[in-house]
Design an enzyme around this catalytic site. Structure first.
Site, PDB file in Angstrom:
ATOM      1  N   ALA A  35       0.836  -1.204   0.000  1.00  0.00           N
ATOM      2  CA  ALA A  35       0.000   0.000   0.000  1.00  0.00           C
ATOM      3  C   ALA A  35       0.872   1.256   0.000  1.00  0.00           C
ATOM      4  CB  ALA A  35      -0.937   0.000   1.205  1.00  0.00           C
ATOM      5  N   HIS A  36       1.944   1.257   0.792  1.00  0.00           N
ATOM      6  CA  HIS A  36       2.867   2.394   0.807  1.00  0.00           C
ATOM      7  C   HIS A  36       3.476   2.599  -0.579  1.00  0.00           C
ATOM      8  CE1 HIS A  36       2.580   2.244   5.175  1.00  0.00           C
ATOM      9  NE2 HIS A  36       3.314   3.347   5.251  1.00  0.00           N
ATOM     10  N   LYS A  37       3.924   1.503  -1.173  1.00  0.00           N
ATOM     11  CA  LYS A  37       4.532   1.577  -2.496  1.00  0.00           C
ATOM     12  C   LYS A  37       3.543   2.142  -3.518  1.00  0.00           C
ATOM     13  CE  LYS A  37       6.929  -1.249  -5.876  1.00  0.00           C
ATOM     14  NZ  LYS A  37       7.247  -2.579  -6.334  1.00  0.00           N
TER      15      LYS A  37
END
Length: 173
Positions: A35-37
């Protein structure tokens, strides 16, 4: 104990110091590595201004009416998000909740963005799930249940410890 209202609007997080015990009320969003990526590469599917991100992969089930019910939620190791976290903080995130420490790039970003890192205790998934009132929304479900961005309405979620404050201090130094 201080209860922080999220999304953070007019609260001054700079008054929080490492070691302070807090809770969080409002909406928190789970986010792990993928999700961060995606947030960095494609942008977030919603505004990150004032958001509290929780490094967690919840167990969620869908009921017969198509609603999501949370079964368990505990923190995941935050250091896995080190490569992404500073950039995500710069997009408006004010609170990061996770387990263990984070690196100097995150410490610098927390200070720059006047944000905080709160530590959740591992092994407390049953305690934390009782603080979740409802699953409000889900984005990025194509990443899989643990990696999706789950928006959770919480009331006095915690207790959490300020592990890194907005003044550049860290319990992990």
């Amino acid at each position: 104990m201080i209860d922080i209202k999220v999304p953070v609007k007019n609260q001054d997080l700079t008054k929080l110091k490492i070691g302070d015990i807090v809770t969080v009320s409002g909406t928190i969003v789970t986010a792990r590595d993928q999700a961060h990526k995606r947030i960095i590469e494609q942008g977030a599917p919603f505004s990150l201004d004032g958001v509290a991100l929780f490094h967690a992969g919840p167990i969620i089930q869908k009921d017969d009416e198509g609603n999501y019910d949370i079964v368990a939620i505990g923190p995941t190791t935050s250091m896995r998000m080190n490569p992404y976290q500073a950039d995500v903080l710069d997009k408006g995130v004010k609170i990061v909740i996770g387990k263990g420490g984070m690196d100097d790039s995150v410490k610098k970003a927390l200070k720059r963005d006047k944000s905080v890192y709160l530590v959740a205790t591992g092994g407390c998934a049953a305690l934390y799930v009782d603080k979740v009132k409802e699953v409000s929304n889900v984005d990025c479900l194509d990443l899989g249940m643990p990696e999706a961005l789950w928006e959770l309405s919480v009331d006095k979620f915690g207790p959490l410890v300020v592990g890194m404050d907005s003044n550049g201090n860290s319990l992990y130094d």
